[in-house]
Scaffold this active site. Structure first.
Site, mmCIF file in Angstrom:
data_model
loop_
_atom_site.group_PDB
_atom_site.id
_atom_site.type_symbol
_atom_site.label_atom_id
_atom_site.label_comp_id
_atom_site.label_asym_id
_atom_site.label_seq_id
_atom_site.Cartn_x
_atom_site.Cartn_y
_atom_site.Cartn_z
ATOM 1 N N SER A 10 3.330 -2.191 10.463
ATOM 2 C CA SER A 10 4.778 -2.176 10.683
ATOM 3 C C SER A 10 5.455 -3.517 10.381
ATOM 4 O O SER A 10 6.379 -3.927 11.094
ATOM 5 C CB SER A 10 5.109 -1.711 12.106
ATOM 6 N N GLU A 68 -6.870 4.649 7.820
ATOM 7 C CA GLU A 68 -6.688 6.086 7.554
ATOM 8 C C GLU A 68 -7.944 6.667 6.918
ATOM 9 O O GLU A 68 -8.309 7.815 7.189
ATOM 10 C CB GLU A 68 -5.446 6.299 6.671
ATOM 11 N N HIS A 72 -9.467 1.113 4.802
ATOM 12 C CA HIS A 72 -8.198 1.310 5.498
ATOM 13 C C HIS A 72 -8.425 2.236 6.690
ATOM 14 O O HIS A 72 -9.239 3.161 6.616
ATOM 15 C CB HIS A 72 -7.155 1.910 4.540
ATOM 16 N N LYS A 129 0.176 4.205 -0.219
ATOM 17 C CA LYS A 129 -0.473 5.410 0.362
ATOM 18 C C LYS A 129 -0.252 6.597 -0.582
ATOM 19 O O LYS A 129 -0.137 6.406 -1.800
ATOM 20 C CB LYS A 129 0.050 5.693 1.764
ATOM 21 N N GLY A 131 2.278 2.198 10.804
ATOM 22 C CA GLY A 131 3.213 3.301 10.642
ATOM 23 C C GLY A 131 3.871 3.742 11.942
ATOM 24 O O GLY A 131 4.501 4.792 12.006
ATOM 25 N N GLU A 166 -5.460 -5.123 10.581
ATOM 26 C CA GLU A 166 -4.447 -4.100 10.810
ATOM 27 C C GLU A 166 -4.759 -3.356 12.109
ATOM 28 O O GLU A 166 -5.603 -2.447 12.120
ATOM 29 C CB GLU A 166 -4.445 -3.088 9.657
ATOM 30 N N ASN A 187 0.878 -1.179 0.000
ATOM 31 C CA ASN A 187 0.000 0.000 0.000
ATOM 32 C C ASN A 187 0.912 1.224 0.000
ATOM 33 O O ASN A 187 1.471 1.575 1.038
ATOM 34 C CB ASN A 187 -0.890 -0.027 1.255
HETATM 35 C C1 PEP Z 1 -0.775 0.120 5.982
HETATM 36 O O1 PEP Z 1 -0.808 1.272 5.629
HETATM 37 O O2 PEP Z 1 -1.686 -0.650 5.622
HETATM 38 C C2 PEP Z 1 0.331 -0.344 6.835
HETATM 39 C C3 PEP Z 1 0.283 -1.538 7.328
HETATM 40 O O3 PEP Z 1 1.355 0.549 7.019
HETATM 41 P P1 PEP Z 1 2.799 0.224 7.699
HETATM 42 O O4 PEP Z 1 3.276 -1.062 7.113
HETATM 43 O O5 PEP Z 1 3.649 1.391 7.327
HETATM 44 O O6 PEP Z 1 2.548 0.114 9.173
#
Ligand code: PEP
Length: 250
Positions: free
Chosen positions: A212, A97, A95, A11, A173, A167, A9
């Site tokens: 992460s 976000e 997601h 982003k 992040g 998630e 992803n």
């Molecule tokens: C994500 O945006 O779905 C995500 C898991 O980000 P990160 O791997 O940076 O934590």
């Protein structure tokens, strides 16, 4: 045996130049990935570029969001059929976000999920709890509510043609990864909830972990019984890191 899947992803990151170099490196290194299917989800405006660079390779691509509406007077939105036009296989829905920053409700996410499937896209449905919800012991309640919104609208059978991404919001992040055991517990809960309604769908659906994931923790996470790969944010922007994660797919 479910095939593992690793999805990047991006982003709101990338540029024509950076995408080109990242995708060239991925194409060169993808032969080292034995088990996992690999996909990338760039910002909409780069789908044309990504589709041209990845056409004929084993790497799939998808969108990060879509409109729940059919094409029409919805300024700034992107319809499911448009993602189809650019060869997308997947689209991320819900997601954290989008839920947190753009007010997407469980019901809206379920509508987007349905719209994606209506044109043959595979939705990647993101679910996960906030830190305070985990600390209050509400993880399962939250994840069940997010999942049930889709089941209530579309029926459990719709999950057979989807991917679920667990998630935990506190791990996205932040550099704080759920332990493999913490992640496995929630993945098993999700599969168990689906199995209450349809064991065939529960056995089939791929459940990815995101939050992460890095080259140095992917293998232990992906080794867990109910973890079928990952949804990768930050680490998907660096070819070496992303390929290392992809290689960890079982
Ligand atoms: C994500 O945006 O779905 C995500 C898991 O980000 P990160 O791997 O940076 O934590």
């Amino acid at each position: 045996m479910r095939q593992s899947l690793v999805v990047g992803n991006w982003k709101m990151n990338g540029s024509v130049q950076k995408n080109q170099s990242l995708l060239e490196s991925l194409k060169q290194g993808i032969g080292s990935v034995q088990q996992a299917e690999v996909a990338v989800c760039p910002p909409f405006v780069y789908l044309q570029q990504v589709s041209e660079l990845l056409k004929g390779t084993v790497i799939a691509w998808g969108g990060q969001n879509l409109s729940q509406q059919a094409p029409g007077a919805f300024t700034g939105e992107v319809a499911a059929s448009m993602l189809g036009d650019f060869g997308c296989k997947y689209v991320i829905v819900g997601h954290s976000e989008r839920r947190a920053l753009y007010g997407e409700s469980d019901e809206l996410v379920a509508e987007k999920f349905a719209k994606a499937q209506s044109v043959g896209l595979i939705p990647i449905l993101c679910v996960g709890e906030l830190l305070e919800q985990r600390e209050a012991g509400e993880t399962e309640k939250v994840v069940k509510r997010q999942l049930d919104a889709v089941i209530n609208l579309q029926g459990v059978g719709a999950l057979a043609k989807s991917v679920i991404a667990y998630e935990p919001v506190w791990a996205i992040g932040t550099g704080k990864t759920a332990t493999p055991a913490q992640a496995q517990d929630v993945h098993a809960f999700i599969r168990g909830r689906i199995a209450e309604l349809d064991t065939g769908v529960a056995e089939k659906v791929q459940i990815l972990y995101g939050g992460s994931v890095k080259g140095n923790n992917a293998a232990e996470l992906f080794a867990m019984t109910d973890i079928d790969g990952g949804l990768i944010g930050g680490a998907s922007l660096k070819a070496d890191d992303f390929l290392t994660i992809c290689q960890a797919g079982k």
